[in-house]
Design a protein around this motif. Sequence first.
Motif, PDB file in Angstrom:
ATOM      1  N   LYS A 344      35.040  32.536  35.932  1.00 13.33           N
ATOM      2  CA  LYS A 344      33.685  32.885  36.375  1.00 13.33           C
ATOM      3  C   LYS A 344      33.535  32.734  37.897  1.00 13.33           C
ATOM      4  O   LYS A 344      33.038  33.647  38.573  1.00 13.33           O
ATOM      5  N   GLU A 345      33.979  31.608  38.436  1.00 16.67           N
ATOM      6  CA  GLU A 345      33.747  31.358  39.861  1.00 16.67           C
ATOM      7  C   GLU A 345      34.667  32.209  40.747  1.00 16.67           C
ATOM      8  O   GLU A 345      34.242  32.701  41.789  1.00 16.67           O
ATOM      9  N   LEU A 346      35.910  32.430  40.299  1.00 21.01           N
ATOM     10  CA  LEU A 346      36.808  33.274  41.117  1.00 21.01           C
ATOM     11  C   LEU A 346      36.298  34.720  41.146  1.00 21.01           C
ATOM     12  O   LEU A 346      36.386  35.397  42.169  1.00 21.01           O
ATOM     13  N   SER A 347      35.726  35.170  40.023  1.00 22.92           N
ATOM     14  CA  SER A 347      35.184  36.543  39.988  1.00 22.92           C
ATOM     15  C   SER A 347      34.085  36.729  41.029  1.00 22.92           C
ATOM     16  O   SER A 347      33.957  37.794  41.633  1.00 22.92           O
ATOM     17  N   LYS A 348      33.288  35.651  41.242  1.00 26.94           N
ATOM     18  CA  LYS A 348      32.199  35.739  42.233  1.00 26.94           C
ATOM     19  C   LYS A 348      32.748  35.997  43.635  1.00 26.94           C
ATOM     20  O   LYS A 348      32.028  36.468  44.511  1.00 26.94           O
ATOM     21  N   LEU A 349      34.030  35.649  43.858  1.00 30.53           N
ATOM     22  CA  LEU A 349      34.643  35.838  45.186  1.00 30.53           C
ATOM     23  C   LEU A 349      35.480  37.118  45.227  1.00 30.53           C
ATOM     24  O   LEU A 349      36.353  37.269  46.084  1.00 30.53           O
ATOM     25  N   GLY A 350      35.215  38.008  44.290  1.00 32.80           N
ATOM     26  CA  GLY A 350      35.840  39.334  44.322  1.00 32.80           C
ATOM     27  C   GLY A 350      37.242  39.374  43.750  1.00 32.80           C
ATOM     28  O   GLY A 350      37.962  40.362  43.886  1.00 32.80           O
ATOM     29  N   ILE A 351      37.660  38.283  43.103  1.00 33.13           N
ATOM     30  CA  ILE A 351      39.031  38.244  42.577  1.00 33.13           C
ATOM     31  C   ILE A 351      39.063  38.783  41.155  1.00 33.13           C
ATOM     32  O   ILE A 351      38.179  38.454  40.348  1.00 33.13           O
ATOM     33  N   LYS A 352      40.068  39.588  40.853  1.00 31.93           N
ATOM     34  CA  LYS A 352      40.191  40.131  39.497  1.00 31.93           C
ATOM     35  C   LYS A 352      40.891  39.087  38.633  1.00 31.93           C
ATOM     36  O   LYS A 352      42.047  38.736  38.870  1.00 31.93           O
ATOM     37  N   VAL A 353      40.165  38.587  37.620  1.00 31.41           N
ATOM     38  CA  VAL A 353      40.704  37.531  36.757  1.00 31.41           C
ATOM     39  C   VAL A 353      40.545  37.954  35.312  1.00 31.41           C
ATOM     40  O   VAL A 353      39.473  38.417  34.904  1.00 31.41           O
ATOM     41  N   LYS A 354      41.604  37.749  34.526  1.00 31.49           N
ATOM     42  CA  LYS A 354      41.511  38.009  33.088  1.00 31.49           C
ATOM     43  C   LYS A 354      41.665  36.668  32.377  1.00 31.49           C
ATOM     44  O   LYS A 354      42.599  35.911  32.651  1.00 31.49           O
ATOM     45  N   GLU A 355      40.696  36.412  31.482  1.00 29.37           N
ATOM     46  CA  GLU A 355      40.764  35.158  30.739  1.00 29.37           C
ATOM     47  C   GLU A 355      41.634  35.343  29.500  1.00 29.37           C
ATOM     48  O   GLU A 355      41.428  36.284  28.738  1.00 29.37           O
ATOM     49  N   LEU A 356      42.625  34.465  29.305  1.00 29.72           N
ATOM     50  CA  LEU A 356      43.423  34.455  28.081  1.00 29.72           C
ATOM     51  C   LEU A 356      42.926  33.298  27.222  1.00 29.72           C
ATOM     52  O   LEU A 356      42.271  32.392  27.730  1.00 29.72           O
ATOM     53  N   ASP A 357      43.307  33.285  25.945  1.00 33.22           N
ATOM     54  CA  ASP A 357      42.928  32.153  25.107  1.00 33.22           C
ATOM     55  C   ASP A 357      43.486  30.848  25.711  1.00 33.22           C
ATOM     56  O   ASP A 357      42.824  29.824  25.718  1.00 33.22           O
ATOM     57  N   ASP A 358      44.708  30.922  26.258  1.00 36.64           N
ATOM     58  CA  ASP A 358      45.364  29.702  26.750  1.00 36.64           C
ATOM     59  C   ASP A 358      45.658  29.753  28.249  1.00 36.64           C
ATOM     60  O   ASP A 358      46.565  29.083  28.718  1.00 36.64           O
ATOM     61  N   GLY A 359      44.909  30.547  29.005  1.00 33.02           N
ATOM     62  CA  GLY A 359      45.187  30.583  30.446  1.00 33.02           C
ATOM     63  C   GLY A 359      44.436  31.686  31.174  1.00 33.02           C
ATOM     64  O   GLY A 359      43.376  32.143  30.739  1.00 33.02           O
ATOM     65  N   LEU A 360      45.018  32.110  32.288  1.00 34.36           N
ATOM     66  CA  LEU A 360      44.376  33.104  33.164  1.00 34.36           C
ATOM     67  C   LEU A 360      45.420  34.038  33.766  1.00 34.36           C
ATOM     68  O   LEU A 360      46.541  33.591  34.053  1.00 34.36           O
TER      69      LEU A 360
END
Length: 423
Positions: A344-360
């Motif tokens: 959530k917070e990295l997305s606010k800084l324009g970073i593309k992040v995918k949430e996995l069940d056990d990681g990112l």
Amino acid sequence: MDLIVKKTEGIEGNVKAPPSKSYTHRAVIIASLADNISHLKNPLVAKDTCSSVEACEAFGAKIDIKRNAWIVKGVNGKVITPENVIDVGNSGTTLRIMTAVAGLAKYYTILTGDKSIRSRPMQPLLNSLRDLGVVAFSSRNNGRAPIIVKGGYEGGYTEIPGNISSQFISALLIIGPYGSKPLKLKIIGELISKPYVDMTVEVMKKFDAKIEREKNTYYVEPNGYKSCKYSIEGDFSSASYIVGATAIAGGKVSIKNLFKDSKQADKLILDIISEMGVDIKIKKNEIIVCSDGELHGIDVNLKNSPDLLPTVAVLGAAAKGRTKIYGIRHARFKETDRIAMCAKELSKLGIKVKELDDGLIINGGNIKGGIVDSHNDHRLVMALTLLGLKKGIKIKNAEAYKISFPDFVKVMKELGCKIVEKP
Ligand SMILES: O=C(O)C1=C[C@@H](OP(=O)(O)O)[C@@H](O)[C@H](O)C1
Ligand SMILES: C=C(OP(=O)(O)O)C(=O)O
């Protein structure tokens, strides 16, 4: 309080890592159970470890706080029933271990803490304590604190899942020396965060406990603890923010009080950071970090080092290319759901992040400035600060860093990081 972090290029200096939080908890709790007076040198004085000190005093230990040392008079296994509710604040380690310690008292103990603590899993520990002669339940029957414990620990056999929190295992092992029978504790399935159990065993042995492991089963003899002199080493989790800041801002920093042969899980930060392109020199009790600020993404399994998740997530965000962090479903049960909150917070800084069940999965390299929130999680405050060095950010609810590293802002400023605290 907010933290305003400004773009900083090139940091340098010599600093000392703060004392280890995990070793401080273990040392003060075990010394409080032991037969006589123990001297603990260089304990961490921070909110979480003070929660353990207060809880130990409530169970009858006498603790004299001196500069750079705690003198602990143990109860010799004769834990008293606390006069009042035990409030552990934000400290999961205190909650888990002290719930087991309450199993040594005669009457009822109630343990609770802040909102985050009241959301953290407890049921497997309660089930095992019941197998060992203790009455232990969640007051709202939801497997969370408030917890009610009536002492009666005998020892004997129990088994516990290894994939939720190693703190359940540490807690049961720590009271093992005070049963009427030996403790036999079998871990079912995969054991996550295992180095933390190794640290528990190490401190127990230092206080003369008889503990052995055979495959997935631990055996503890009911021989009590002998008080001793114990010196607490520096903390690799806290040091990960100093290492990370140097990696991102570039520069050269030496960190003392970190031992090459440490059992700490988060020593892994040194391997991670060198794989990302930073030069690391490891001496006997000092680490030297040298970086040109250019990082590249990596794949990393944090199963044994869940507390590194926020640090590695921001390093991945600052690095070129893809970083995959996996193996840490248990990071969802910490001060916050750290997988979700990092995303959530990295997305606010324009970073593309995918949430996995056990990681990112993080596609790093392109950060924009902005406002982020720590959700009152100390590790999120400190990790997000590192990203601010790259682009300039404001972190809301930042006072949480005092949970584990009260000198964090002071140390970062000494190294040249541009940080302002706004009340
Ligand atoms: O025993 C300890 O000192 C700790 C164990 C780890 O928890 P889990 O075993 O729940 O992963 C770690 O995340 C925590 O910060 C400290
Ligand atoms: C999870 C942590 O600690 P605890 O479990 O003691 O709250 C931490 O320090 O990141």
